[in-house]
Design a protein around this motif. Structure first.
Motif, short mmCIF file in Angstrom:
data_model
loop_
_atom_site.label_atom_id
_atom_site.label_comp_id
_atom_site.label_asym_id
_atom_site.label_seq_id
_atom_site.Cartn_x
_atom_site.Cartn_y
_atom_site.Cartn_z
N LEU A 1 49.72 -4.85 16.26
CA LEU A 1 48.36 -4.31 16.29
C LEU A 1 47.46 -5.11 17.22
O LEU A 1 46.62 -4.56 17.94
CB LEU A 1 47.78 -4.31 14.87
CG LEU A 1 48.33 -3.25 13.91
CD1 LEU A 1 47.82 -3.51 12.49
CD2 LEU A 1 47.89 -1.85 14.37
N ASP A 2 47.63 -6.45 17.18
CA ASP A 2 46.82 -7.31 18.04
C ASP A 2 47.08 -7.03 19.50
O ASP A 2 46.16 -6.96 20.32
CB ASP A 2 47.11 -8.77 17.72
CG ASP A 2 46.18 -9.71 18.47
OD1 ASP A 2 44.95 -9.59 18.32
OD2 ASP A 2 46.70 -10.56 19.22
N SER A 3 48.37 -6.82 19.84
CA SER A 3 48.75 -6.52 21.23
C SER A 3 48.16 -5.19 21.66
O SER A 3 47.63 -5.05 22.78
CB SER A 3 50.27 -6.51 21.34
OG SER A 3 50.66 -6.14 22.63
N GLU A 4 48.24 -4.20 20.79
CA GLU A 4 47.70 -2.87 21.12
C GLU A 4 46.19 -2.93 21.28
O GLU A 4 45.61 -2.27 22.15
CB GLU A 4 48.08 -1.87 20.02
CG GLU A 4 49.56 -1.53 19.98
CD GLU A 4 49.91 -0.63 18.80
OE1 GLU A 4 49.02 -0.40 17.95
OE2 GLU A 4 51.06 -0.16 18.74
N LEU A 5 45.53 -3.75 20.46
CA LEU A 5 44.08 -3.88 20.55
C LEU A 5 43.67 -4.49 21.88
O LEU A 5 42.72 -4.02 22.53
CB LEU A 5 43.57 -4.75 19.39
CG LEU A 5 42.06 -4.95 19.31
CD1 LEU A 5 41.33 -3.62 19.13
CD2 LEU A 5 41.70 -5.89 18.15
N LYS A 6 44.40 -5.55 22.33
CA LYS A 6 44.08 -6.18 23.61
C LYS A 6 44.30 -5.21 24.77
O LYS A 6 43.53 -5.18 25.73
CB LYS A 6 44.93 -7.42 23.80
CG LYS A 6 44.52 -8.58 22.87
CD LYS A 6 45.42 -9.78 23.05
CE LYS A 6 44.98 -10.92 22.13
NZ LYS A 6 45.88 -12.10 22.23
#
Length: 522
Positions: free
Chosen positions: A498-503
């Motif tokens: 999720l963090d990667s997709e958010l960035k």
């Protein structure tokens, strides 16, 4: 009569109550409507029976009969068969027609005549076998009460309206099964109970609970010699047993005078012959009327944790109903006193099933001593059934059913059933309600003595002894639902994704903002 016709009758009768809303308080119009329905029933029953006696006479319509000798003969036969007698001019439709005549005059005033008719119904039974069953039966129909009108004219108008509404309904007594009108009467009692608040428990047990109790006590039987309810209310529990097995005799006792009258009316409306029921009015624990009798089936919904004289009266220590247990039920909680009374009156081949608050399962002190004696010395407890909370009118507390026998077939164990879970009832308005499937599951589990995961458990007497004779249902039926295991590594991986997709999404948004020449939100 079809189910549709039955529902129509129920709707018509309840419609009368709705027409009176705002004119009379609910507590008051209940007594008048139920009382006048009963009067109409007696009247129609008298008319049909009298006509059957006149089939070979010149005058075949009882309403037209004037011959004193024939009237006396009809009276004699009616008192023996029906238990009461009404003259032709005392029939319901005659007085209703007078009260609702088109022209206003003194002839429209019916209160005194109506009072005289109701008194005569009671008086006609004096010196006969039915006297006790009809004595003061209409005493709650106070036709002079200001509750139904501040003036005589207003009271006469209201009563005339009720009679007129009822007179338009054909009970069809000659065409229907005997308990159809009785069932409609029960329907009305239930409706009034639903709106009566805390007092409802004094006279009515919800039908599904009644059904459970009736099925439990008729297990393995198609005929019952006698059924008894020591706190019978409107008599609905007694009558429910008759739907599960043929019952020869009905016995009951009720403290509240108005409810006692209602129970007797209910019996007669269900076509129970006056010789086949014995309902008494008195405090059951202090003045039991049927203490010499033994009953094959006992059902009850006693007042929860009622006060009684208990250990404040030393006479109870030698009372054969209570003496053997070593302790008396506390004076602020009569639950076990009712249980002991019922068990004393149970026949050796009988079954009793009664509703109680959960405290009887685990409370200590005197109640703990009594409970241990019931299990260890008498081995009388056959089943413990937990019901959902909020299924009784007037109280939201969870309740249980205790089933007891003096001579148990399966005397080495006790069936515990937890029917209180969310899957075992539905919510109807402000109340919880058992469905037919819920009722059947309870009854079948008891009869089959099954252990069902998270629902029931057949506990040995040794297990109960290990629990110090505590019958609290969670000690035996494990309804704990384990929470699904959480994979911490997977959760961490999901968070990284999720963090990667958010960035990635932030970078795309910044690019769009630059192309449009606007500031970025970051």
């Amino acid at each position: 009569m079809s189910e549709e016709q039955k529902r129509q009758l129920e709707s018509q009768l309840w419609g009368i109550a709705n027409l009176l809303r705002g004119k009379i308080s609910a507590d008051d119009y209940r007594d008048y409507i139920l009382g006048f329905i009963f009067y109409k029933y007696l009247s129609e029953k008298q008319y049909l029976y009298a006509n059957s006696l006149l089939e070979t006479e010149a005058v075949k319509d009882y309403k037209l009969l004037k011959d004193p000798e024939l009237l006396e003969a009809v009276k004699e036969e009616s008192l023996d068969k029906l238990g009461y007698f009404l003259l032709p001019n005392e029939l319901f439709d005659a007085i209703a027609a007078r009260g609702n005549a088109d022209t206003e005059s003194e002839s429209n005033y019916i209160l005194e005549d109506l009072k005289a008719i109701l008194n005569h119904i009671e008086q006609s039974t004096m010196g006969t076998a039915s006297e006790e069953d009809f004595n003061a039966l209409f005493e709650d129909l106070d036709l002079n009460s200001t509750k139904i009108g501040r003036t005589v004219g207003a009271r006469n108008s209201i009563i005339s309206q009720i009679l007129n509404y009822l007179n338009k309904i054909d009970f069809k007594l000659e065409d229907i099964e005997s308990d159809v009108l009785g069932d409609a009467y029960e329907f009305l009692i239930g409706k009034f109970a639903a709106g009566a608040g805390k007092s409802a428990g004094e006279f009515y047990t919800p039908q599904q609970v009644s059904k459970i109790l009736a099925k439990l006590v008729t297990t393995g039987k198609s005929r019952i010699r006698s059924v008894y309810d020591p706190t019978c209310g409107s008599g609905s529990l007694l009558l429910r047993v008759a739907k599960e097995a043929e019952v020869a005799e009905f016995y009951g006792q009720e403290l509240n005078r108005t409810t006692y009258n209602l129970a007797r009316m209910n019996m007669i409306l269900h076509d129970v012959h006056f010789r086949n029921f014995n309902i008494q009015q008195e405090d059951t624990l202090e003045h039991p009327h049927h203490v010499e009798e033994r009953f094959e089936a006992i059902v009850a919904n006693p007042p929860f944790s009622a006060h009684w004289k208990g250990d404040a009266n030393p006479l109870y220590e030698t009372d054969e109903r209570f003496a053997r247990y070593g302790r008396l039920a506390p004076k602020t909680k009569a639950d076990f006193a009712f249980l002991q009374h019922m068990l004393f009156q149970l026949s050796d081949n009988g079954i009793m099933a009664s509703v109680f608050p959960h405290g009887v399962l685990f409370r200590g002190a005197a109640e703990g001593t009594i409970r241990e004696y019931l299990i260890r010395e008498m081995n009388a407890i056959d089943a413990v059934i937990g019901l959902p909370a909020n299924i009784f009118y007037g109280t939201g507390i969870p309740t249980c059913i205790l089933v007891l026998k003096k001579c148990r077939e399966q005397d080495e164990n006790v069936v515990f059933i937890d029917a209180s879970g969310d899957d075992h009832y539905i919510k109807v308005g402000n109340q919880n309600e058992l469905r037919d499937a819920d009722v059947e599951l309870i009854v079948n589990t008891y009869r089959n003595r099954e252990t069902i995961e998270k629902y029931s458990y057949v506990a040995t007497l040794a297990e109960i002894a290990e629990n110090d004779y505590n019958l609290n249902i969670p000690r035996y039926v494990d309804t704990f639902e384990e929470e699904e295991e959480i994979d911490i590594d997977q959760v961490a991986e999901d968070l990284r994704t999720l963090d990667s997709e958010l960035k990635s999404n932030e970078a795309s948004l910044i690019g769009f903002c630059k192309q449009l020449g606007i500031s970025t939100p970051f």
